[in-house]
Write a protein that holds these residues in place. Structure first.
Motif, PDB file in Angstrom:
ATOM      1  N   LEU A  85      -4.829  -5.788 -11.386  1.00  0.00           N
ATOM      2  CA  LEU A  85      -4.044  -6.203 -10.234  1.00  0.00           C
ATOM      3  C   LEU A  85      -2.650  -5.582 -10.310  1.00  0.00           C
ATOM      4  N   ASN A  86      -1.865  -5.763  -9.252  1.00  0.00           N
ATOM      5  CA  ASN A  86      -0.485  -5.268  -9.189  1.00  0.00           C
ATOM      6  C   ASN A  86      -0.394  -3.753  -9.337  1.00  0.00           C
ATOM      7  N   GLN A  87      -1.412  -3.050  -8.810  1.00  0.00           N
ATOM      8  CA  GLN A  87      -1.382  -1.589  -8.767  1.00  0.00           C
ATOM      9  C   GLN A  87      -1.349  -1.134  -7.312  1.00  0.00           C
ATOM     10  N   GLU A  88      -0.543  -0.125  -7.029  1.00  0.00           N
ATOM     11  CA  GLU A  88      -0.509   0.419  -5.679  1.00  0.00           C
ATOM     12  C   GLU A  88      -1.756   1.267  -5.450  1.00  0.00           C
ATOM     13  N   VAL A  91      -5.271  10.412  10.405  1.00  0.00           N
ATOM     14  CA  VAL A  91      -5.162   9.782   9.087  1.00  0.00           C
ATOM     15  C   VAL A  91      -3.954   8.853   9.043  1.00  0.00           C
ATOM     16  N   VAL A  92      -4.133   7.728   8.334  1.00  0.00           N
ATOM     17  CA  VAL A  92      -3.027   6.815   8.069  1.00  0.00           C
ATOM     18  C   VAL A  92      -2.790   6.763   6.565  1.00  0.00           C
ATOM     19  N   ASN A  93      -1.584   7.066   6.137  1.00  0.00           N
ATOM     20  CA  ASN A  93      -1.202   6.969   4.723  1.00  0.00           C
ATOM     21  C   ASN A  93      -0.394   5.687   4.528  1.00  0.00           C
ATOM     22  N   ASN A  94      -1.091   4.658   4.083  1.00  0.00           N
ATOM     23  CA  ASN A  94      -0.472   3.364   3.827  1.00  0.00           C
ATOM     24  C   ASN A  94      -1.157   2.764   2.607  1.00  0.00           C
ATOM     25  N   SER A  95      -0.389   2.167   1.719  1.00  0.00           N
ATOM     26  CA  SER A  95      -0.956   1.637   0.472  1.00  0.00           C
ATOM     27  C   SER A  95      -1.007   0.119   0.499  1.00  0.00           C
ATOM     28  N   VAL A  96      -1.718  -0.456  -0.477  1.00  0.00           N
ATOM     29  CA  VAL A  96      -1.789  -1.898  -0.635  1.00  0.00           C
ATOM     30  C   VAL A  96      -1.702  -2.234  -2.119  1.00  0.00           C
ATOM     31  N   THR A  97      -1.097  -3.370  -2.436  1.00  0.00           N
ATOM     32  CA  THR A  97      -1.048  -3.884  -3.802  1.00  0.00           C
ATOM     33  C   THR A  97      -1.572  -5.318  -3.775  1.00  0.00           C
ATOM     34  N   TYR A  98      -2.592  -5.595  -4.575  1.00  0.00           N
ATOM     35  CA  TYR A  98      -3.150  -6.941  -4.662  1.00  0.00           C
ATOM     36  C   TYR A  98      -2.537  -7.651  -5.861  1.00  0.00           C
ATOM     37  N   THR A  99      -1.910  -8.769  -5.595  1.00  0.00           N
ATOM     38  CA  THR A  99      -1.295  -9.550  -6.677  1.00  0.00           C
ATOM     39  C   THR A  99      -2.238 -10.615  -7.224  1.00  0.00           C
ATOM     40  N   ALA A 100      -3.350 -10.836  -6.535  1.00  0.00           N
ATOM     41  CA  ALA A 100      -4.375 -11.772  -6.992  1.00  0.00           C
ATOM     42  C   ALA A 100      -5.695 -11.332  -6.389  1.00  0.00           C
ATOM     43  N   ASN A 101      -6.795 -11.927  -6.831  1.00  0.00           N
ATOM     44  CA  ASN A 101      -8.111 -11.533  -6.365  1.00  0.00           C
ATOM     45  C   ASN A 101      -8.485 -12.247  -5.073  1.00  0.00           C
ATOM     46  N   GLU A 102      -7.723 -11.969  -4.028  1.00  0.00           N
ATOM     47  CA  GLU A 102      -8.024 -12.497  -2.708  1.00  0.00           C
ATOM     48  C   GLU A 102      -7.278 -11.671  -1.683  1.00  0.00           C
ATOM     49  N   LYS A 103      -7.858 -11.569  -0.476  1.00  0.00           N
ATOM     50  CA  LYS A 103      -7.273 -10.709   0.550  1.00  0.00           C
ATOM     51  C   LYS A 103      -5.879 -11.164   0.991  1.00  0.00           C
ATOM     52  N   ASP A 104      -5.630 -12.475   0.917  1.00  0.00           N
ATOM     53  CA  ASP A 104      -4.319 -12.969   1.340  1.00  0.00           C
ATOM     54  C   ASP A 104      -3.223 -12.639   0.339  1.00  0.00           C
ATOM     55  N   ALA A 105      -3.609 -12.113  -0.828  1.00  0.00           N
ATOM     56  CA  ALA A 105      -2.621 -11.678  -1.814  1.00  0.00           C
ATOM     57  C   ALA A 105      -2.314 -10.193  -1.681  1.00  0.00           C
ATOM     58  N   ALA A 106      -2.716  -9.600  -0.562  1.00  0.00           N
ATOM     59  CA  ALA A 106      -2.471  -8.182  -0.327  1.00  0.00           C
ATOM     60  C   ALA A 106      -1.053  -7.951   0.161  1.00  0.00           C
ATOM     61  N   GLN A 107      -0.373  -7.004  -0.455  1.00  0.00           N
ATOM     62  CA  GLN A 107       0.955  -6.597  -0.017  1.00  0.00           C
ATOM     63  C   GLN A 107       0.863  -5.164   0.497  1.00  0.00           C
ATOM     64  N   ASP A 108       0.873  -5.021   1.823  1.00  0.00           N
ATOM     65  CA  ASP A 108       0.771  -3.707   2.440  1.00  0.00           C
ATOM     66  C   ASP A 108       2.111  -2.998   2.389  1.00  0.00           C
ATOM     67  N   SER A 109       2.072  -1.698   2.200  1.00  0.00           N
ATOM     68  CA  SER A 109       3.295  -0.907   2.148  1.00  0.00           C
ATOM     69  C   SER A 109       4.096  -1.083   3.433  1.00  0.00           C
ATOM     70  N   GLN A 110       5.400  -1.163   3.307  1.00  0.00           N
ATOM     71  CA  GLN A 110       6.281  -1.302   4.458  1.00  0.00           C
ATOM     72  C   GLN A 110       6.572   0.030   5.135  1.00  0.00           C
ATOM     73  N   THR A 111       6.089   1.111   4.569  1.00  0.00           N
ATOM     74  CA  THR A 111       6.209   2.424   5.192  1.00  0.00           C
ATOM     75  C   THR A 111       4.823   3.026   5.365  1.00  0.00           C
ATOM     76  N   SER A 112       4.676   3.796   6.414  1.00  0.00           N
ATOM     77  CA  SER A 112       3.375   4.373   6.728  1.00  0.00           C
ATOM     78  C   SER A 112       3.584   5.691   7.456  1.00  0.00           C
ATOM     79  N   THR A 113       2.834   6.711   7.086  1.00  0.00           N
ATOM     80  CA  THR A 113       2.904   8.003   7.759  1.00  0.00           C
ATOM     81  C   THR A 113       1.518   8.382   8.261  1.00  0.00           C
TER      82      THR A 113
END
Length: 549
Positions: free
Chosen positions: A402-405, A429-451
């Motif tokens: 967890l906690n990996q981009e 194409v959308v370049n946007n990342s996500v970081t999961y802080t726990a094993n559930e979709k609601d723990a997803a932190q989507d990147s605040q920047t996107s290209t």
């Protein structure tokens, strides 16, 4: 939409895109379903030995007339899903003369929590048929922009929805049902509820082929997203009566854990299927869940195995629903990587092929006869997590953390349908990342920047020929018109690029932000700006024509 909420705007200067830093709005717009990735094997599969339970024959087909198609009567322009506007007068030499023709503002009655619009209008005999995100359908005069009729449903969904036109009817879906309208008047001819429970929904443009309408449920709706015990089931309905003919379970429970049937979920279609001349259909399927897992069952361990037929290209007999083959791009998906886009039917080095793409950030060419991989191309940003689902399916949890981009994130990859001119495939194409802080979709932190990127891939080899970079995401599908490829970006810009080189030819600012592609018909470009993401923005449908005529 209804006539009161669709007020025509003058041919005035259009408004700017505004506060694009509100990436949370992007999250809302694009959580339309999930899936796709690297399968680690690149193997297609024929139906399992006991395949018949996956597909259920229910009722014989009716005596509906043979389907006819006129103009851009399909949301993907033809049965092969090429999004190639053949017959268009717009090309690289005249695209700069496109000028505003009319603009229709989308009112409050058009909205769901995901915006006002997320579909591709279709044009038949000078009439534009359009559906908003409240499932309302309107017929609009192509020349004047006047609304000819409206059928109101007030049934908000997530999109991407839209209509299909054929046999004198307009076919669409609400959040829980499929329907048919009279093409001339908008009168409802039939409506059929398809969801099994309150957690499921519908949000696609249906398919239509030889008297059958094809609509699929998805494991989510405007009120509840990806709850356990929900799945996507593809239905074939008689076009004349709405009678159920057959169904295909895109996430059959026999391949998943019976002990966690109320936890697991997945599958479903985002877009209308493609059809070949031999009577076969091809479609892309959404992701498996829960993702990445749950606290009790991390890394998808509640759903051991491949989780068929999620994240796959599937080939069926269009008349009977019998499974021919499937190719699973991401067995045991962890990261909401749908392989959802409508497969393009084309030829690769003279061989009939199927081109799939999805949120895993891959474009994959398959042999149309057996589903074997002809080539596979990663597009956009990847950072070493493509094989994570393979590790999870093998129980190699020490390779996961967890906690990996992660690129692509759940808002990244190839979100919307590609197009082709027969030589190149044009992919947004959308370049946007996500970081999961726990094993559930609601723990997803989507990147605040996107290209975003517009990428041209060689149809025969899979090699990238050119790519154009954008400051914001390419959420809309691409469309080809002769030697021009059209795309949209989230900042509300329409881009026209040279199909051979990617060179910019024409740009136009829409009245609001956009997550929709464009329709090109004759000398007209129709584009939707479905989301007010900044002050002063007005969700609208805008038409541009050569010299404004």
């Amino acid at each position: 939409m209804n006539p009161k909420s669709m007020q025509r705007a003058p041919k005035a200067a259009l408004l700017g895109a505004g506060a694009l830093a509100l990436i949370l709005i992007v999250v809302i717009v694009l959580l339309v379903t999930g899936g796709g990735g690297d399968d680690g094997s690149d193997q297609a599969a024929a139906p399992p030995a006991s395949s018949t339970p996956d597909q259920t024959q229910e009722q014989p087909g009716g005596n509906a007339a043979k389907a006819t198609f006129e103009g851009d009567a399909l949301p993907n322009y033809d049965l092969s899903s090429t999004r190639n506007a053949k017959g268009s007068k717009i090309n690289a030499s005249n695209v700069k003369s496109l000028k505003s023709k009319w603009t229709i503002a989308l009112g409050q009655e058009s909205q769901s929590q995901f915006g006002s619009y997320a579909s591709t209008p279709v044009v038949v005999n000078g009439v534009v048929y359009s559906q908003d995100l409240a499932s309302n359908v309107s017929a609009i005069d192509l020349k004047s922009g006047d609304v000819l009729w409206t059928k109101s449903y007030a049934s908000p969904d997530q999109g991407p929805n839209g209509v299909n036109v054929g046999g004198g009817k307009v076919f669409g879906v609400t959040a829980d049902s499929a329907f048919a309208l009279d093409q001339k008047t908008g009168k409802e001819l039939w409506k059929k509820e398809l969801i099994r429970n309150a957690g499921e929904g519908l949000d696609m443009a249906p398919g239509y082929y030889k008297g059958l309408v094809y609509a699929s449920t998805v494991p989510g709706n405007n009120g509840k997203f990806y709850g356990g015990g929900t799945k996507g089931i593809l239905w074939a309905l008689d076009a004349e009566t709405g009678k159920k003919v057959w169904k295909f379970d895109t996430a059959p429970t026999k391949t998943w854990s019976k002990n966690n049937e109320e936890v697991n979920l997945g599958g479903g279609l985002w877009y209308a299927p493609s059809f070949d001349q031999q009577g076969n259909m091809y479609f892309g399927v959404g992701n498996a869940g829960p993702f990445p897992g749950t606290t009790e069952h991390p890394w998808g361990s509640s759903r051991p195995g491949k989780n068929l037929y999620t994240n796959s290209v599937v080939k069926l007999n269009a008349k009977t629903g019998k499974l021919k083959w499937y190719y699973q791009a991401t067995p045991h998906d962890l990261y909401d990587w749908d392989f959802q886009n409508p497969p393009i039917l084309a030829t690769v080095k003279g061989k009939p092929a199927v081109i799939g793409s999805g949120k895993n950030g891959y474009v994959i060419a398959l042999d149309r006869a057996n589903g074997k991989v002809l080539w596979k191309r990663a597009v956009g940003k990847h950072n070493g997590h493509d094989k994570d689902p393979v590790y999870a399916s093998k129980g190699q949890y020490s390779k996961l953390a967890l906690n990996q981009e992660i690129y692509p994130g759940r808002l990244g990859g190839v979100i919307a349908p590609a197009s082709t001119d027969g030589k190149l495939i044009f992919v947004g194409v959308v370049n946007n990342s996500v970081t999961y802080t726990a094993n559930e979709k609601d723990a997803a932190q989507d990147s605040q920047t996107s290209t975003g990127e517009l990428v041209a891939v060689d149809l025969d080899t899979g090699k990238i020929k050119w790519a154009v970079n954008y400051n914001t995401s390419v959420f809309g599908s691409t469309t080809v018109s002769n030697d021009v490829v059209f795309s949209t970006t989230f900042d509300g810009q329409i881009h026209a690029s040279d199909a051979k080189t990617g060179k910019p030819l024409w740009d136009q600012q829409l009245p609001a932000s956009s997550n929709s592609g464009v329709t090109v018909h004759d000398n007209v470009v129709i584009a939707a700006a479905g989301l007010a993401a900044g002050q002063g923005q007005t969700p609208s449908i805008a038409a541009y024509s050569l010299d404004g005529k």
